[in-house]
Write an enzyme that holds these catalytic residues in place. Structure first.
Site, PDB file in Angstrom:
ATOM      1  CG  HIS A 265      -3.782  -1.401  -1.001  1.00  0.00           C
ATOM      2  ND1 HIS A 265      -4.172  -0.224  -0.969  1.00  0.00           N
ATOM      3  CD2 HIS A 265      -4.102  -2.290   0.380  1.00  0.00           C
ATOM      4  CE1 HIS A 265      -4.516  -0.187   0.859  1.00  0.00           C
ATOM      5  NE2 HIS A 265      -3.838  -0.849   1.000  1.00  0.00           N
TER       6      HIS A 265
ATOM      7  CB  SER B 281      -0.797  -0.476   1.159  1.00  0.00           C
ATOM      8  OG  SER B 281      -0.024   0.342   2.492  1.00  0.00           O
TER       9      SER B 281
ATOM     10  CE  LYS C 223      -7.400  -1.157   2.095  1.00  0.00           C
ATOM     11  NZ  LYS C 223      -7.881  -0.361   3.837  1.00  0.00           N
TER      12      LYS C 223
END
Ligand SMILES: Cc1ncc(COP(=O)(O)O)c(C=O)c1O
Length: 388
Positions: free
Chosen positions: A209, A181, A240
């Site tokens: 991610h 990240s 996310k």
């Protein structure tokens, strides 16, 4: 005022962090979750959000969350082991497992809880966890909670991992972020999988991610590289790219059973609220029905990387929307963060302990919801600020 040693300690500790440029302050945000909002009284375009596909404000997702609140209520009323074992969670797990080609998916209240729970479930005093030095804090905390021996290998360095595996005592467990990240770099999952197979190790991959940004239809890095097997466990978060909250741990049937048996972060925490579960399920539906959203994100990510140019830290996965610009010093980093906010852009500065000392940075994140003009704008502001 009477002396208060506990309070004196707190004040001193905070002062020391402030002197080192490491004090964290919360900002006040007004308006919705989209990329345009007001932060600390100033209208800004947000370049620090994990809402990669803009799904937090997608009409289908909003409607699903609202309907769930109206029809079912809000809180799940307890852990799934008590009163919170709602069918909608089981349906979400089934859909997700199908999408990812996993034998099982087990929902957790957050990505943090999922990472702690899987390490509690698979680790223990008879295991050694081999953990990438750049792993997310939740994996680090999961290592501690699992009571395993821990060997930290150099960031992205499978040669160092191999050397440590050779010396590891007990059952080996390799754990890594898939896309990191703080800079968008990808783990070499093929090398890690080869080592895992050779040493009869578990391979735990945090795809927080990568879901929705990487791999076929946004299925993540392991899917892109064809890394699979009973020894592979993937963690995906709904917080996310799916624009909701919560997470799931995906793996073989015994992995799920161990999680329900030993994953304390799951067992002793309330299940996610109905609107959150409904939002995650609806967002997954949008991702499955509209894979072109992922391509739009890739176009925006490419443009941002192009505009930031050689200032961007190299080595990011080509489809990662994360563009990091090294600034080194935490004080300088937060000055740049503030100067960008004054120009109308929210860009998060990252400092230790989020990143290693000496590697403080600005982290810009593209979203499918950004316009090209907004990307041009933030890159121009950054160039102006960094020009001598
Ligand atoms: C790599 C990684 N794993 C796990 C998490 C935790 O996820 P959540 O925010 O859903 O708890 C994050 C969030 O910051 C993350 O970046």
């Amino acid at each position: 005022m009477p002396p208060s040693p506990p309070l004196d300690w707190a004040t001193e500790t905070l002062l020391a962090d402030e002197r080192a440029g490491l004090l964290r302050r919360l900002r006040r945000r007004e308006g919705g979750s989209g990329p345009r909002c007001v932060v600390d009284g100033r209208a800004v375009v947000v370049f620090s959000s994990n809402d990669y596909l803009g799904l937090s404000v997608h009409p289908t997702v909003r409607e699903a969350a609202s309907r769930a609140a109206l029809e079912l209520g809000v809180g799940a009323t307890g852990s799934r082991h008590l009163s919170g074992g709602h069918g909608a969670i089981a349906d979400l797990e089934e859909t997700l497992a199908g999408f990812l080609g996993a034998a099982t998916a087990t929902v957790a209240p957050s990505g943090y809880a999922a990472n702690v729970a899987i390490l509690e479930a698979l680790g223990g005093p008879d295991a050694t966890v081999l953990s990438d030095a750049g792993n997310h804090a939740s994996l680090i905390d999961g290592c501690r909670a699992s009571r395993s021996r821990v060997a930290v290998y150099r960031h992205l360095d499978s040669v160092d991992l191999e050397a440590r595996l050779a010396r590891a005592e007990g059952r080996p467990i390799i754990v890594t972020d898939s896309v990191f990240s703080t800079d968008g770099a990808a783990a070499d999952l093929i090398a890690l999988d080869r080592l895992a197979r050779r040493h009869d190790a578990w391979l735990i991959v945090d795809e927080a991610h990568a879901l929705g940004t990487t791999g076929p239809g946004g299925r993540g890095l392991a899917a892109e590289l064809g890394v699979a097997g009973d020894h592979v466990v993937r963690i995906v978060t709904f917080s996310k790219a799916l624009g909701a909250a919560g997470a799931a741990i995906c793996g073989a049937e015994p992995v799920r059973r161990l999680l329900l048996q030993r994953g304390r972060a799951l067992i002793f925490s309330t299940a996610p609220p109905h609107p959150t579960v409904a939002a995650a399920r609806a967002a997954l539906g949008v991702l499955m029905a509209e894979p072109e959203l992922v391509l739009r994100l890739h176009r925006r990510a490419r443009l941002l990387r192009l505009r930031v140019g050689e200032r961007a830290l190299p080595g990011a996965h080509p489809s990662s929307p994360i563009v990091a610009v090294l600034s080194g010093d935490p004080v300088r980093t937060m000055e740049l963060d503030r100067a960008l906010w004054e120009r109308g852009y929210l860009v998060q500065g990252l400092r230790p302990p989020t990143v290693e000392p000496g590697t403080s940075r600005l982290r810009l994140v593209a979203s499918a919801a950004h316009s090209e003009a907004e990307i041009d704008g933030v890159a121009a502001a950054l160039t102006e600020l960094l020009s001598p």
